[in-house]
Design a protein around this motif. Structure first.
Motif, mmCIF file in Angstrom:
data_model
loop_
_atom_site.group_PDB
_atom_site.id
_atom_site.type_symbol
_atom_site.label_atom_id
_atom_site.label_comp_id
_atom_site.label_asym_id
_atom_site.label_seq_id
_atom_site.Cartn_x
_atom_site.Cartn_y
_atom_site.Cartn_z
ATOM 1 N N ASP A 19 24.641 33.653 2.873
ATOM 2 C CA ASP A 19 25.185 34.296 4.069
ATOM 3 C C ASP A 19 25.139 35.823 3.964
ATOM 4 O O ASP A 19 24.880 36.512 4.953
ATOM 5 C CB ASP A 19 26.625 33.839 4.293
ATOM 6 C CG ASP A 19 26.720 32.379 4.718
ATOM 7 O OD1 ASP A 19 25.677 31.819 5.132
ATOM 8 O OD2 ASP A 19 27.821 31.807 4.624
ATOM 9 N N ALA A 20 25.390 36.360 2.774
ATOM 10 C CA ALA A 20 25.413 37.816 2.626
ATOM 11 C C ALA A 20 24.038 38.420 2.869
ATOM 12 O O ALA A 20 23.905 39.463 3.531
ATOM 13 C CB ALA A 20 25.921 38.187 1.226
ATOM 14 N N GLU A 21 23.017 37.773 2.331
ATOM 15 C CA GLU A 21 21.650 38.296 2.514
ATOM 16 C C GLU A 21 21.211 38.178 3.975
ATOM 17 O O GLU A 21 20.571 39.087 4.518
ATOM 18 C CB GLU A 21 20.685 37.545 1.605
ATOM 19 C CG GLU A 21 20.839 37.861 0.132
ATOM 20 C CD GLU A 21 21.976 37.086 -0.527
ATOM 21 O OE1 GLU A 21 22.305 37.388 -1.674
ATOM 22 O OE2 GLU A 21 22.529 36.156 0.128
ATOM 23 N N ARG A 22 21.563 37.076 4.621
ATOM 24 C CA ARG A 22 21.216 36.929 6.047
ATOM 25 C C ARG A 22 21.929 37.985 6.877
ATOM 26 O O ARG A 22 21.357 38.551 7.814
ATOM 27 C CB ARG A 22 21.570 35.528 6.533
ATOM 28 C CG ARG A 22 20.669 34.446 5.948
ATOM 29 C CD ARG A 22 21.145 33.043 6.343
ATOM 30 N NE ARG A 22 20.382 32.014 5.655
ATOM 31 C CZ ARG A 22 19.292 31.435 6.129
ATOM 32 N NH1 ARG A 22 18.834 31.775 7.326
ATOM 33 N NH2 ARG A 22 18.654 30.520 5.433
ATOM 34 N N ALA A 23 23.179 38.263 6.537
ATOM 35 C CA ALA A 23 23.928 39.293 7.260
ATOM 36 C C ALA A 23 23.308 40.667 7.045
ATOM 37 O O ALA A 23 23.227 41.480 7.976
ATOM 38 C CB ALA A 23 25.391 39.289 6.818
#
Length: 307
Positions: A19-23
């Motif tokens: 989720d952090a990388e997609r964000a």
């Protein structure tokens, strides 16, 4: 000298995104053009001559996008159905504007002969950001399946469902760009935690046939017509285009349904994915749009005489 490509700036090599990388990826995407002024306004100008309908709605944060389709005004149940889709990948500009150009300039040639259904910009969020994915870092053109993770794809499948088994022809309009190699394929490798393997972008127009139901003569008819507008991509030194064997001049094959590609969403006996090359110094944006429109005309002409 080390010529290996630099790692993609998001994520850890070898580890799929969370989720952090997609964000982080999403935070880097910026709006660069207007779906409303460049696409919806053109569709509105076509409304006096066609039936225009909203077939879905995308809500991404504070932004919302109506999904629009254009139909023949005098729809007749006894006529074959032609489906044209564009902008499944929003950055592939001539897919969108070539579809609209076909409707505006050529549809009248087929009035009373086919029912036309056109979805010119399947992925408007990506159109505005000149990107391949939707904001969830999902590729709509790998998502045409019953449990689709992309609302763009799911909405189009709902639109097409009533004519899925009646369609004679589906033309799905795409581009292959230099940024496929510099941005989108590296991003895909990073997202999935896989190594990026450099490739070669084909210089020219080509088609993707269905390996599970190929129609080589149909594909060649489209190639021959498009060649009057733009040049056809040659095979590379391995006889391939993007790692797939060139089975005929300017034609490769993919298993469309297995890959969840847009061109698989009907049972049409004639179907293809066009691939325009807009980065060539030998073409203009106008030629790219014209190539898409001419491809649609060639596809309809062939399908009507061989149905």
């Amino acid at each position: 000298m080390n010529t290996a490509p630099a790692p993609y700036p998001i994520g850890t090599p070898g580890a799929p995104w969370g989720d952090a990388e997609r964000a982080e990826w999403l935070s880097r995407q910026t709006r660069q053009r207007s779906y409303e002024s460049e696409v919806l306004s053109v569709i509105e100008r076509l409304r006096p001559r066609f039936d225009v309908e909203q077939y879905g709605h995308l809500d991404y944060g504070s932004e919302s996008y109506p999904l629009m389709a254009i139909r023949s005004r005098d729809w007749r149940d006894d006529l074959p159905v032609v489906l044209v889709t564009g902008g499944v990948h929003g950055y592939e500009t001539s897919g969108v504007h070539g579809a609209l150009q076909f409707v505006d300039q050529y549809e009248a040639d087929y009035a009373g002969r086919v029912n036309l259904l056109v979805a010119p910009c399947v992925s408007p969020w990506a159109y505005e950001r000149i990107h391949r994915w939707n904001p969830n870092a999902v590729d709509p053109n790998r998502s045409f399946r019953h449990d689709s993770p992309a609302e763009e794809s799911a909405a189009l499948m709902r639109l097409v469902a009533p004519i899925r088994d009646r369609a004679l022809l589906h033309m799905d309009l795409h581009e292959t760009t230099d940024t496929d190699e510099t941005e989108f394929r590296p991003a895909l490798a990073a997202r999935d935690g896989k190594p990026f393997e450099p490739g070669e972008i084909p210089d020219g127009f080509y088609l993707v046939d269905d390996s599970e139901n190929p129609h080589s003569e149909f594909q060649q008819a489209v190639i021959e017509s498009v060649e009057t507008v733009t040049h056809i991509a040659p095979a590379d030194d391995n006889g391939e285009i993007l790692g797939s064997p060139m089975v005929a001049r300017g034609v490769i094959q993919y298993p469309l349904k297995q890959l969840g590609l847009c061109a698989s969403i009907t049972s049409a006996p004639f179907k293809t994915t066009t691939e325009v090359y807009p980065d060539s110094p030998r073409v203009t944006p106008g030629q790219c749009n014209a190539a898409q429109a001419v491809a649609v005309c060639a596809g309809i002409d062939y399908a009507l005489t061989h149905q």
